[in-house]
Design a protein around this motif. Structure first.
Motif, PDB file in Angstrom:
ATOM      1  N   ALA A 201       0.855  -1.183   0.000  1.00 51.79           N
ATOM      2  CA  ALA A 201       0.000   0.000   0.000  1.00 51.79           C
ATOM      3  C   ALA A 201       0.890   1.231   0.000  1.00 51.79           C
ATOM      4  O   ALA A 201       2.065   1.166   0.375  1.00 51.79           O
ATOM      5  N   GLY A 202       0.340   2.344  -0.422  1.00 52.02           N
ATOM      6  CA  GLY A 202       1.080   3.593  -0.395  1.00 52.02           C
ATOM      7  C   GLY A 202       1.161   4.145   1.018  1.00 52.02           C
ATOM      8  O   GLY A 202       0.251   3.973   1.824  1.00 52.02           O
ATOM      9  N   ALA A 203       2.259   4.805   1.331  1.00 53.79           N
ATOM     10  CA  ALA A 203       2.432   5.436   2.646  1.00 53.79           C
ATOM     11  C   ALA A 203       3.405   6.595   2.497  1.00 53.79           C
ATOM     12  O   ALA A 203       4.471   6.449   1.895  1.00 53.79           O
ATOM     13  N   TYR A 204       3.031   7.746   3.039  1.00 52.12           N
ATOM     14  CA  TYR A 204       3.932   8.892   2.982  1.00 52.12           C
ATOM     15  C   TYR A 204       5.156   8.647   3.862  1.00 52.12           C
ATOM     16  O   TYR A 204       5.044   8.082   4.964  1.00 52.12           O
ATOM     17  N   PHE A 205       6.317   9.082   3.390  1.00 41.86           N
ATOM     18  CA  PHE A 205       7.542   8.983   4.183  1.00 41.86           C
ATOM     19  C   PHE A 205       7.353   9.751   5.490  1.00 41.86           C
ATOM     20  O   PHE A 205       6.936  10.904   5.492  1.00 41.86           O
ATOM     21  N   GLU A 206       7.615   9.069   6.609  1.00 37.44           N
ATOM     22  CA  GLU A 206       7.464   9.611   7.959  1.00 37.44           C
ATOM     23  C   GLU A 206       6.028  10.030   8.264  1.00 37.44           C
ATOM     24  O   GLU A 206       5.779  10.787   9.195  1.00 37.44           O
ATOM     25  N   GLY A 207       5.055   9.540   7.456  1.00 41.63           N
ATOM     26  CA  GLY A 207       3.654   9.833   7.718  1.00 41.63           C
ATOM     27  C   GLY A 207       3.240  11.262   7.433  1.00 41.63           C
ATOM     28  O   GLY A 207       2.165  11.690   7.855  1.00 41.63           O
ATOM     29  N   LYS A 208       4.032  12.018   6.671  1.00 44.60           N
ATOM     30  CA  LYS A 208       3.736  13.418   6.374  1.00 44.60           C
ATOM     31  C   LYS A 208       3.312  13.556   4.922  1.00 44.60           C
ATOM     32  O   LYS A 208       4.042  13.142   4.012  1.00 44.60           O
ATOM     33  N   SER A 209       2.153  14.165   4.692  1.00 43.73           N
ATOM     34  CA  SER A 209       1.621  14.284   3.330  1.00 43.73           C
ATOM     35  C   SER A 209       2.479  15.174   2.448  1.00 43.73           C
ATOM     36  O   SER A 209       2.373  15.133   1.222  1.00 43.73           O
ATOM     37  N   SER A 210       3.350  15.987   3.064  1.00 41.75           N
ATOM     38  CA  SER A 210       4.247  16.836   2.279  1.00 41.75           C
ATOM     39  C   SER A 210       5.454  16.065   1.760  1.00 41.75           C
ATOM     40  O   SER A 210       6.204  16.567   0.921  1.00 41.75           O
ATOM     41  N   PRO A 212       7.330  12.469  -0.001  1.00 40.91           N
ATOM     42  CA  PRO A 212       7.008  11.552  -1.108  1.00 40.91           C
ATOM     43  C   PRO A 212       6.204  10.336  -0.639  1.00 40.91           C
ATOM     44  O   PRO A 212       6.312   9.903   0.512  1.00 40.91           O
ATOM     45  N   MET A 213       5.405   9.807  -1.552  1.00 40.69           N
ATOM     46  CA  MET A 213       4.643   8.581  -1.288  1.00 40.69           C
ATOM     47  C   MET A 213       5.541   7.379  -1.579  1.00 40.69           C
ATOM     48  O   MET A 213       6.087   7.248  -2.674  1.00 40.69           O
ATOM     49  N   LEU A 214       5.714   6.518  -0.586  1.00 38.10           N
ATOM     50  CA  LEU A 214       6.502   5.298  -0.738  1.00 38.10           C
ATOM     51  C   LEU A 214       5.557   4.101  -0.849  1.00 38.10           C
ATOM     52  O   LEU A 214       4.350   4.222  -0.658  1.00 38.10           O
TER      53      LEU A 214
END
Length: 645
Positions: A201-210, A212-214
């Motif tokens: 699944a997609g997840a933002y790096f460090e959980g921040k929407s600003s 990149p999506m990993l």
């Protein structure tokens, strides 16, 4: 070399050589303990089983049957997964990897396309090969400078190290590949037994929407096959109930991060369910004496400073908008200040009390990206909100009236498993809670007295109140057996005082009303998520977005009759549609069942001649023939009694 002193959990102390490991300490206690040990805890910090202890401290032996022991196993599998990915995709980059009580995950990024779910079996085969080979897992700790040098060119991991306050960082080497780790690991791959890579699944790096999506790769691991099998079964059960999965399958809603994380879009099917609930709630409340209103989603920031939300709730509010002329507007986090303005717009008399104001009020919360989840945690929500303004001697009667309404609504939705929680403040926490001992003691006593008068069982929870008053929380069981707050009734002496609310009493003097906050079913978003999971998408007829699917045996011969039936039912208020696709009959019936439509009607020559229908209910194998008029009566009865036959 100097000895070190190790203290055991029972307080006893013993000296060991400075190069002693957790395994040595475990063996000194019992050989059987050493066999079960997978790591240690020195002064509360997890350490590798074979790492030298080096200094005095309190030790705890972490065994396989402990929570930490399970986390060590999963951390070890996460590391093997990273190595398998690195061997398969040499240019891959890694973000965070975590092993805990829920399983493990590894965040990845590939320029030539992210790791797909189809790649997981091959990755799992590599991990299993490492396990079968019983390879040594070499543990190396590097200084921050050396770690950054080693990670040069790996932007995500380098940032994790750069932002950390740790002085040393663990790198583990398996099969000649060295990877950064966030936790401790086994010393040998052969110690790993049973694992499964689950999903991506997609997840933002460090959980921040600003950021990149990993691509996040999920997995789990256990020491016993039976435990893994039970976990996989539980996950399958959770997936079958997951409102996000069902919402996608039934085309109810979607959330697209490209246009706004935590901002659901309601598709026609989901919008139909929501509209049905909203109409039901409004009708119920109006019949119970509520005046429904509409109020703006924006308000002057000063309103929330007066209410106390800005002081006590600011971290959950969006930043104010500067209008350029000194006015600061705020997206509202709560509806209560708006309803206070409705009350204050006129001079009020005791004859108007209780004054009940209700609204399906839209609110906004500043939720972090990592906390968002389908419809359960969103940034924009619509609360089934209501506020009653009462005289002091009306509090208990109004409280009983509200609670009766809530339980009546629960009955219509067939919600039966719930309990009552009285939520009080934590008197030591003056930052979170409004600091007025007299107000808190008075309101908590009144709430408890009302529940005692009703003779209902409840339990008390300190620290669960809102910042401005105690409340009754009604806790329901979710589809997976967890507790969730569905409804609340809250006494409030603070806001009437802050906003200087008054009514003219029978004596002609001004008096201060008491304010009662209440939510019947919470927000539309969370309530529909709850219902979707409880019903597993098989909504009762009155709520189902499509109540009837009509299938003509031959669209050319029977299509017009099917359409006439559809028009007849829709004219009566039934949500019906005709399937004109002309596919094989068994396929169309199965498709209607898959989409969990309450009634499937098949019409052919006989039905057309007799003005009849062949009725098949959702979940049943057999069909029943009846006249079209009789079917209309049956489904209307089903809808009218909220499918509680």
């Amino acid at each position: 070399m100097a000895d070190i002193t190790i203290e055991f959990p029972d307080g006893k102390k013993k000296q060991f050589d400075a190069e002693a490991t957790t395994k040595d300490v475990a063996q000194s206690i019992a050989i059987s303990l050493a066999k079960k040990a997978v790591a240690g805890k020195l002064d509360g910090k997890l350490i590798d089983l074979n790492a030298p202890l080096k200094h005095d401290g309190k030790i705890e032996i972490v065994t396989k049957d402990s929570k930490d022991g399970l986390a060590v196993l999963r951390q070890s599998v996460a590391l093997l997964t990273k190595v398998a990915l690195k061997e398969s995709f040499p240019s891959i980059q890694f973000g965070e990897e975590v092993g805990d009580e829920n399983g493990f995950y590894v965040d990845t990024d590939k320029e030539d396309g992210q790791v797909s779910v189809d790649s997981l079996p091959a990755i799992a085969d590599k991990v299993q090969a490492f396990i079968n080979q019983k390879l040594a897992i070499k543990h190396v700790r590097l200084s921050k400078a050396d770690a950054l040098k080693k990670l040069e060119g790996t932007s995500y991991e380098a940032k994790l190290v750069e932002d950390s306050d740790e002085a040393e960082f663990p790198f583990y080497e398996i099969d000649g590949v060295q990877v950064l780790a966030s936790g401790v690991s086994f010393a040998n791959t052969g110690d790993i037994k049973f694992f499964r890579l689950l999903s991506v699944a997609g997840a933002y790096f460090e959980g921040k929407s600003s950021n990149p999506m990993l691509q996040r790769i999920y997995g789990t691991a256990f020491y016993k096959q039976t435990d893994l099998d039970a976990d996989l079964q539980a996950r399958q059960e959770a997936r079958e109930h997951d409102h996000r999965v069902i919402g996608n399958d039934l085309d109810l809603f979607f959330v697209d991060p490209k246009v706004g994380a935590g901002l659901p879009y309601w598709m026609p099917n989901g919008a139909t369910i929501r509209r049905t609930i909203e109409r039901y709630i409004i009708d119920k409340e109006v019949a119970d004496g509520y005046k429904h209103v509409y109020t703006p989603v924006l308000a002057n920031l000063d309103l929330y400073k007066t209410s106390g939300h800005w002081a006590h709730y600011r971290e959950d509010m969006f930043p104010p908008m500067d209008m350029g002329d000194g006015e600061m507007l705020e997206l509202r986090p709560m509806n209560c200040p708006s309803h206070i303005q409705i009350y204050n717009h006129h001079i009020r008399s005791y004859r108007e009390l209780p004054l009940r104001i209700a609204e399906l009020g839209m609110m906004h919360r500043y939720e972090k990206s990592g906390a968002l989840s389908g419809l359960q945690r969103v940034r924009e929500m619509t609360l089934n909100d209501g506020h009653t303004f009462v005289a002091l001697d009306q509090v208990q009667d109004e409280f009983k009236k509200i609670l009766t309404l809530i339980m009546d609504v629960y009955k219509d939705f067939n919600i039966n498993d719930y309990s009552f929680r009285l939520s009080y403040r934590d008197p030591e926490n003056t930052e979170k809670y409004f600091d007025d001992d007299e107000m808190w003691n008075r309101s908590q006593t009144m709430l408890k007295g009302a529940m005692d008068d009703l003779g209902l069982d409840y339990y008390e929870a300190e620290g669960e109140a809102a910042f401005y008053g105690p409340k009754l929380d009604i806790q329901t069981k979710t589809a997976l057996g967890n507790d969730e707050t569905m409804s609340t009734i809250q006494l409030d002496f603070m806001l009437p005082d802050r906003f200087d609310l008054k009514y003219v009493g029978a004596d002609g003097e001004d008096h201060r009303p008491v304010m009662i906050h209440r939510g019947i079913v919470g927000t539309m978003e969370r309530f529909i998520a709850y219902l979707t999971e409880i019903y597993k998408g098989a909504f009762p007829t009155w709520l189902a977005p499509k109540q009837v699917k009509i299938i003509p045996v031959s669209d050319n011969k029977h299509g017009k009759y099917a359409e006439s039936l559809s028009k007849q039912l829709m004219a009566a208020g039934v949500r019906a549609e005709v399937d004109h696709r002309g596919e094989k009959m068994n396929y169309l019936i199965r498709d209607a069942q898959t989409h969990k439509i309450p009634y499937t009607l098949v019409v052919g020559d006989q039905e057309m001649a007799d003005k009849a229908v062949s009725v098949r209910k959702y979940g049943e194998q057999n069909s029943e023939s009846m006249s079209a008029d009789d079917f209309e009566k049956e489904i209307l009865k089903d809808i009218a009694n909220y499918s509680n036959n």
